[in-house]
Design an enzyme around this catalytic site. Structure first.
Site, PDB file in Angstrom:
ATOM      1  CG  HIS A  59     -17.747 -18.636   6.543  1.00 20.13           C
ATOM      2  ND1 HIS A  59     -17.455 -18.032   5.342  1.00 20.13           N
ATOM      3  CD2 HIS A  59     -16.642 -18.481   7.314  1.00 20.13           C
ATOM      4  CE1 HIS A  59     -16.237 -17.535   5.383  1.00 20.13           C
ATOM      5  NE2 HIS A  59     -15.722 -17.793   6.569  1.00 20.13           N
ATOM      6  CD  GLU A  61     -22.608 -18.126   3.689  1.00 15.64           C
ATOM      7  OE1 GLU A  61     -22.104 -18.043   4.849  1.00 15.64           O
ATOM      8  OE2 GLU A  61     -22.284 -17.356   2.768  1.00 15.64           O
ATOM      9  CB  CYS A  89     -16.555 -16.373   1.065  1.00 16.03           C
ATOM     10  SG  CYS A  89     -16.619 -17.977   1.899  1.00 16.03           S
ATOM     11  CB  CYS A  92     -20.046 -20.008   1.583  1.00 14.20           C
ATOM     12  SG  CYS A  92     -19.481 -19.919   3.313  1.00 14.20           S
TER      13      CYS A  92
END
Length: 161
Positions: A59, A61, A89, A92
């Protein structure tokens, strides 16, 4: 908030630029930057790489946090702010807590996986040892439009097959 409204918009524009780069590569257009709060320097950037790498944890992040840790030489990212185009999410949000990021600024809400207010709010959970400040809905319409347009294009391509 650590930064002025103009600075916040400037940094979110940089995160949106990262999201556009991801979309250009066929990734879900989510972008992230991490800023040193003491200097205003962007110390890390990330955008989604899940499709390219076929790795579930790639992801925006996570990529930016990894790069920031390498840049500062520590897992502690105190005195930093994370700007991301979509609400983090659970994975993260956990990485944000664990890295001690001081402030999180995000664009669009994520009703399917958002863990900073949409489904739950891990970043304000007082049972964790760290709670960053949070500012939401910064350039949310622009961030949301990137995502909506990306998925609309995918649906159009699939319908033409």
């Amino acid at each position: 908030m650590i930064f002025s409204e103009n600075e916040i918009n400037k940094y979110m524009d940089l995160a949106l630029d990262e999201a556009k780069l991801a979309g250009d590569r066929g990734e879900v257009p989510i972008g992230c930057i991490i800023v040193d709060n003491l200097t205003g320097e962007v110390i890390a950037r990330g955008s989604n790489e899940r499709e390219e790498t076929q790795n579930a944890i790639k992801h925006a992040e996570i990529i930016a946090i990894e790069a920031a840790c390498a840049k500062v030489g520590s897992w502690r990212l105190e005195h930093t702010s994370l700007f991301v185009t979509l609400e983090p999410c659970p994975m993260c949000a956990g990485a944000i807590i664990n890295s001690r990021i001081e402030e999180v600024i995000f664009g669009a809400d994520d009703p399917k996986a958002g863990s900073v207010g949409s489904i739950n709010n891990l970043l304000t959970e007082t049972r964790y040892n760290h709670q960053p400040e949070v500012l939401s809905n910064v350039k949310a319409e622009e961030a949301g439009d990137l995502l909506r347009n990306f998925f609309r294009e995918i649906r159009l391509k699939r319908s033409k097959k």
